[in-house]
Design a protein around this motif. Structure first.
Motif, PDB file in Angstrom:
ATOM      1  N   LYS A  78      16.878 -33.566  26.241  1.00  0.00           N
ATOM      2  CA  LYS A  78      17.121 -34.721  25.371  1.00  0.00           C
ATOM      3  C   LYS A  78      18.593 -34.805  24.959  1.00  0.00           C
ATOM      4  O   LYS A  78      18.970 -35.637  24.140  1.00  0.00           O
ATOM      5  CB  LYS A  78      16.263 -34.632  24.104  1.00  0.00           C
ATOM      6  N   GLY A  79      19.402 -33.898  25.460  1.00  0.00           N
ATOM      7  CA  GLY A  79      20.819 -33.915  25.104  1.00  0.00           C
ATOM      8  C   GLY A  79      21.123 -33.198  23.802  1.00  0.00           C
ATOM      9  O   GLY A  79      22.216 -33.320  23.249  1.00  0.00           O
ATOM     10  N   ALA A  80      20.153 -32.442  23.300  1.00  0.00           N
ATOM     11  CA  ALA A  80      20.363 -31.748  22.026  1.00  0.00           C
ATOM     12  C   ALA A  80      21.192 -30.483  22.222  1.00  0.00           C
ATOM     13  O   ALA A  80      21.242 -29.911  23.318  1.00  0.00           O
ATOM     14  CB  ALA A  80      19.021 -31.388  21.403  1.00  0.00           C
ATOM     15  N   LYS A  81      21.827 -30.073  21.140  1.00  0.00           N
ATOM     16  CA  LYS A  81      22.609 -28.834  21.121  1.00  0.00           C
ATOM     17  C   LYS A  81      21.715 -27.753  20.496  1.00  0.00           C
ATOM     18  O   LYS A  81      21.078 -27.990  19.471  1.00  0.00           O
ATOM     19  CB  LYS A  81      23.838 -29.078  20.244  1.00  0.00           C
ATOM     20  N   ILE A  82      21.673 -26.584  21.116  1.00  0.00           N
ATOM     21  CA  ILE A  82      20.801 -25.528  20.603  1.00  0.00           C
ATOM     22  C   ILE A  82      21.603 -24.604  19.687  1.00  0.00           C
ATOM     23  O   ILE A  82      22.686 -24.137  20.058  1.00  0.00           O
ATOM     24  CB  ILE A  82      20.188 -24.710  21.762  1.00  0.00           C
ATOM     25  N   VAL A  83      21.076 -24.368  18.507  1.00  0.00           N
ATOM     26  CA  VAL A  83      21.723 -23.451  17.569  1.00  0.00           C
ATOM     27  C   VAL A  83      20.796 -22.245  17.398  1.00  0.00           C
ATOM     28  O   VAL A  83      19.685 -22.371  16.873  1.00  0.00           O
ATOM     29  CB  VAL A  83      21.988 -24.142  16.211  1.00  0.00           C
ATOM     30  N   PHE A  84      21.269 -21.108  17.904  1.00  0.00           N
ATOM     31  CA  PHE A  84      20.451 -19.895  17.869  1.00  0.00           C
ATOM     32  C   PHE A  84      20.724 -19.116  16.586  1.00  0.00           C
ATOM     33  O   PHE A  84      21.876 -18.995  16.163  1.00  0.00           O
ATOM     34  CB  PHE A  84      20.800 -18.993  19.059  1.00  0.00           C
ATOM     35  N   VAL A  85      19.677 -18.571  15.994  1.00  0.00           N
ATOM     36  CA  VAL A  85      19.874 -17.659  14.863  1.00  0.00           C
ATOM     37  C   VAL A  85      19.167 -16.332  15.157  1.00  0.00           C
ATOM     38  O   VAL A  85      18.338 -16.247  16.062  1.00  0.00           O
ATOM     39  CB  VAL A  85      19.410 -18.260  13.510  1.00  0.00           C
ATOM     40  N   ASP A  86      19.506 -15.338  14.382  1.00  0.00           N
ATOM     41  CA  ASP A  86      19.041 -13.977  14.646  1.00  0.00           C
ATOM     42  C   ASP A  86      17.540 -13.806  14.364  1.00  0.00           C
ATOM     43  O   ASP A  86      16.921 -14.658  13.724  1.00  0.00           O
ATOM     44  CB  ASP A  86      19.852 -12.996  13.787  1.00  0.00           C
ATOM     45  N   VAL A  87      16.993 -12.696  14.862  1.00  0.00           N
ATOM     46  CA  VAL A  87      15.568 -12.395  14.661  1.00  0.00           C
ATOM     47  C   VAL A  87      15.399 -11.239  13.671  1.00  0.00           C
ATOM     48  O   VAL A  87      16.342 -10.493  13.395  1.00  0.00           O
ATOM     49  CB  VAL A  87      14.884 -12.006  15.991  1.00  0.00           C
ATOM     50  N   HIS A  88      14.187 -11.108  13.165  1.00  0.00           N
ATOM     51  CA  HIS A  88      13.799  -9.918  12.397  1.00  0.00           C
ATOM     52  C   HIS A  88      13.558  -8.788  13.404  1.00  0.00           C
ATOM     53  O   HIS A  88      12.794  -8.992  14.355  1.00  0.00           O
ATOM     54  CB  HIS A  88      12.457 -10.151  11.692  1.00  0.00           C
ATOM     55  N   PRO A  89      14.135  -7.624  13.210  1.00  0.00           N
ATOM     56  CA  PRO A  89      13.920  -6.560  14.202  1.00  0.00           C
ATOM     57  C   PRO A  89      12.467  -6.098  14.274  1.00  0.00           C
ATOM     58  O   PRO A  89      11.995  -5.719  15.347  1.00  0.00           O
ATOM     59  CB  PRO A  89      14.835  -5.434  13.712  1.00  0.00           C
ATOM     60  N   LYS A 106      23.020  -9.622  14.935  1.00  0.00           N
ATOM     61  CA  LYS A 106      22.874  -8.232  14.487  1.00  0.00           C
ATOM     62  C   LYS A 106      21.741  -7.529  15.237  1.00  0.00           C
ATOM     63  O   LYS A 106      21.840  -6.360  15.580  1.00  0.00           O
ATOM     64  CB  LYS A 106      22.586  -8.250  12.974  1.00  0.00           C
ATOM     65  N   TYR A 107      20.656  -8.268  15.503  1.00  0.00           N
ATOM     66  CA  TYR A 107      19.472  -7.644  16.103  1.00  0.00           C
ATOM     67  C   TYR A 107      19.081  -8.196  17.470  1.00  0.00           C
ATOM     68  O   TYR A 107      18.515  -7.459  18.283  1.00  0.00           O
ATOM     69  CB  TYR A 107      18.275  -7.800  15.159  1.00  0.00           C
ATOM     70  N   THR A 108      19.331  -9.479  17.722  1.00  0.00           N
ATOM     71  CA  THR A 108      18.809 -10.112  18.938  1.00  0.00           C
ATOM     72  C   THR A 108      19.124  -9.292  20.197  1.00  0.00           C
ATOM     73  O   THR A 108      18.215  -8.917  20.939  1.00  0.00           O
ATOM     74  CB  THR A 108      19.364 -11.549  19.078  1.00  0.00           C
ATOM     75  N   THR A 109      20.384  -9.009  20.440  1.00  0.00           N
ATOM     76  CA  THR A 109      20.761  -8.334  21.674  1.00  0.00           C
ATOM     77  C   THR A 109      20.336  -6.866  21.690  1.00  0.00           C
ATOM     78  O   THR A 109      19.656  -6.420  22.623  1.00  0.00           O
ATOM     79  CB  THR A 109      22.282  -8.461  21.916  1.00  0.00           C
ATOM     80  N   VAL A 110      20.682  -6.131  20.655  1.00  0.00           N
ATOM     81  CA  VAL A 110      20.357  -4.691  20.682  1.00  0.00           C
ATOM     82  C   VAL A 110      18.861  -4.444  20.700  1.00  0.00           C
ATOM     83  O   VAL A 110      18.379  -3.545  21.411  1.00  0.00           O
ATOM     84  CB  VAL A 110      21.000  -3.891  19.516  1.00  0.00           C
ATOM     85  N   GLU A 111      18.109  -5.227  19.938  1.00  0.00           N
ATOM     86  CA  GLU A 111      16.653  -5.001  19.899  1.00  0.00           C
ATOM     87  C   GLU A 111      15.999  -5.419  21.222  1.00  0.00           C
ATOM     88  O   GLU A 111      15.058  -4.779  21.670  1.00  0.00           O
ATOM     89  CB  GLU A 111      16.021  -5.756  18.733  1.00  0.00           C
ATOM     90  N   SER A 112      16.506  -6.495  21.834  1.00  0.00           N
ATOM     91  CA  SER A 112      15.912  -6.943  23.101  1.00  0.00           C
ATOM     92  C   SER A 112      16.114  -5.887  24.192  1.00  0.00           C
ATOM     93  O   SER A 112      15.282  -5.749  25.086  1.00  0.00           O
ATOM     94  CB  SER A 112      16.498  -8.285  23.541  1.00  0.00           C
ATOM     95  N   GLU A 113      17.201  -5.148  24.098  1.00  0.00           N
ATOM     96  CA  GLU A 113      17.489  -4.120  25.116  1.00  0.00           C
ATOM     97  C   GLU A 113      16.598  -2.884  24.985  1.00  0.00           C
ATOM     98  O   GLU A 113      16.514  -2.076  25.904  1.00  0.00           O
ATOM     99  CB  GLU A 113      18.961  -3.689  25.013  1.00  0.00           C
ATOM    100  N   ARG A 114      15.948  -2.736  23.848  1.00  0.00           N
ATOM    101  CA  ARG A 114      15.128  -1.541  23.594  1.00  0.00           C
ATOM    102  C   ARG A 114      13.642  -1.786  23.829  1.00  0.00           C
ATOM    103  O   ARG A 114      12.844  -0.866  23.788  1.00  0.00           O
ATOM    104  CB  ARG A 114      15.286  -1.096  22.128  1.00  0.00           C
ATOM    105  N   LEU A 115      13.298  -3.069  24.001  1.00  0.00           N
ATOM    106  CA  LEU A 115      11.872  -3.420  24.003  1.00  0.00           C
ATOM    107  C   LEU A 115      11.255  -3.320  25.403  1.00  0.00           C
ATOM    108  O   LEU A 115      11.825  -3.774  26.381  1.00  0.00           O
ATOM    109  CB  LEU A 115      11.731  -4.848  23.451  1.00  0.00           C
ATOM    110  N   MET A 116      10.070  -2.708  25.468  1.00  0.00           N
ATOM    111  CA  MET A 116       9.341  -2.575  26.734  1.00  0.00           C
ATOM    112  C   MET A 116       7.878  -2.961  26.531  1.00  0.00           C
ATOM    113  O   MET A 116       7.240  -2.517  25.576  1.00  0.00           O
ATOM    114  CB  MET A 116       9.423  -1.120  27.219  1.00  0.00           C
ATOM    115  N   ARG A 117       7.367  -3.801  27.427  1.00  0.00           N
ATOM    116  CA  ARG A 117       5.979  -4.271  27.311  1.00  0.00           C
ATOM    117  C   ARG A 117       5.070  -3.449  28.222  1.00  0.00           C
ATOM    118  O   ARG A 117       5.420  -3.146  29.361  1.00  0.00           O
ATOM    119  CB  ARG A 117       5.891  -5.740  27.725  1.00  0.00           C
TER     120      ARG A 117
END
Ligand SMILES: *Cc1c(COP(=O)(O)O)cnc(C)c1O
Length: 377
Positions: free
Chosen positions: A91-102, A340-351
């Motif tokens: 739709k031409g929108a701009k995405i604004v990302f914010v951090d997650v709860h770890p 603060k958490y998005t990148t570091v926490e995503s790198e530690r997570l395994m399903r």
């Protein structure tokens, strides 16, 4: 070999698909499509539920119904599937990302308000692993700033927040029935909403921009092209497969929950020793055992454990690479505030493997294999 995922099959699917074929109506909005919508209305308490060809398409319909204009901003977590963003980017929108709860990997609702500008139109909470975002706070922020809320409840079908079904709390809710989700039709999804003011426009959008839905209900005597639209209806054969699964939802959930609990209890000892972290489910949430994940010390440990399990014929996987770090994410969005958490926490997570036909013996094997990981000795 213990796969990561296998599509659920409960046994009644073939009978229903045969019935759909016997009805001589294979296109959308046939008997089984209606049955699936009815199930969502009765079981989840939604006013409206339109079956779609995917959750991606349900999100796209929601983006259209939010009437987004080019340059409008949409707030969402960066730790999510690409479709959450794609629908709004179209739709031409701009995405604004914010951090997650770890502890939940859900959007940190306390970071949303600072990311709002005069261009912000929509907030998109993603209920990761079928564990609800803090919806009371998110809805309050949205109402105070006159914003719409689109829940990405792809993983949250039949999961609850303070007694309310996920997908029914925001202005729009989007479900996925992809083969990796709790209930499936191969590829598919649904768009949920509560306000009747969206119904006519939603039906037109889903039927190629025509008022054919009204025509089929006998409300008008011919149908025409009234607005822009697309083809978002799934075939009734696919809906027949899904209906078999929705009917068996208790059976499917019970097995997934048994696996989830077995993992959680079996791996507790490693958590107590500080070697892994386990998922956290807040008291306000009833989750649907969509996913079981653990967090390792770091990326290196995770890669080593995935390889170790692979050698033992067990398929465990990592999950999202944060969208803001991807090529398209940089082009279409920006991260507001500190990552603060998005990148570091995503790198530690395994399903871990999680599906209806996974046996408890196999799940126990997965637990034993993880416990035997050399770095944990
Ligand atoms: C699976 C998933 C989607 C996409 O669902 P499709 O039905 O494959 O389009 C979107 N968002 C999230 C969070 C998902 O997990």
């Amino acid at each position: 070999m213990i796969d990561f995922n296998r599509p659920p099959f409960v046994g009644t699917e073939m009978t229903y698909i045969q019935q759909a074929i016997g009805n001589n109506k294979l296109c959308g909005d046939g008997e089984f499509t209606k049955k699936c919508s009815q199930w969502m209305k009765e079981k989840l308490g939604t006013q409206y539920a339109l079956l779609t060809t995917s959750c991606t398409h349900a999100l796209e319909m929601a983006a259209h119904l939010c009437d987004l204009q080019s340059g409008d901003e949409v707030i969402m977590p960066s730790y999510t599937f690409v479709s959450t963003a794609d629908a709004f980017v179209l739709k031409g929108a701009k995405i604004v990302f914010v951090d997650v709860h770890p502890e939940s990997m859900n959007i940190d609702e306390t970071k949303i308000e600072a990311a709002i500008t005069e261009k912000t139109k929509v907030i998109v909470p993603v209920h990761y692993a079928g564990v609800a975002c803090e919806m009371d706070t998110i809805m309050d922020i949205a109402r105070r700033h006159n914003l719409l809320v689109v829940e990405d409840a792809a993983q949250g079908v039949n999961a609850y927040y303070k007694g309310r079904a996920l997908g029914t709390i925001g202005d729009f809710g989007c479900f996925s029935f992809h083969e990796t989700k709790n209930y499936t039709m191969g590829e598919g999804g649904a768009l949920l909403f509560q306000d009747p003011k969206y119904l006519e426009r939603a039906e037109i959008l889903r039927e190629k921009g025509t008022d054919r839905s009204k025509f089929f209900r006998g409300q008008i005597d011919k149908y025409t092209w009234v607005d822009f639209g697309s083809s978002y209806l799934p075939s009734d054969m696919n809906a027949a497969y899904l209906y078999a699964q929705l009917e068996a939802c208790d059976k499917i959930d019970a097995q997934r929950m048994a696996i989830w609990n077995l993992y959680n209890e079996g791996l507790k000892e490693l958590a107590d020793r500080g070697l892994i972290e386990q998922p956290f489910v807040p008291k306000s949430c009833v989750h649907n055992a969509h996913m079981y994940y653990i967090k390792l010390k770091d990326l290196e440990t995770r890669s080593a454990l995935i390889s170790y399990l692979r050698e033992k014929d067990i398929c465990a996987v990592f999950h999202y690479i944060p969208l803001h770090s991807a090529t398209a994410g940089r082009k279409f969005g920006r991260f507001h505030g500190e990552d603060k958490y998005t990148t570091v926490e995503s790198e530690r997570l395994m399903r871990l493997p999680m599906y209806y036909s996974l046996t408890l013996e196999e799940a126990a094997q997965v637990v034993e294999a993880i416990k035997a990981f050399p770095a944990f000795q």
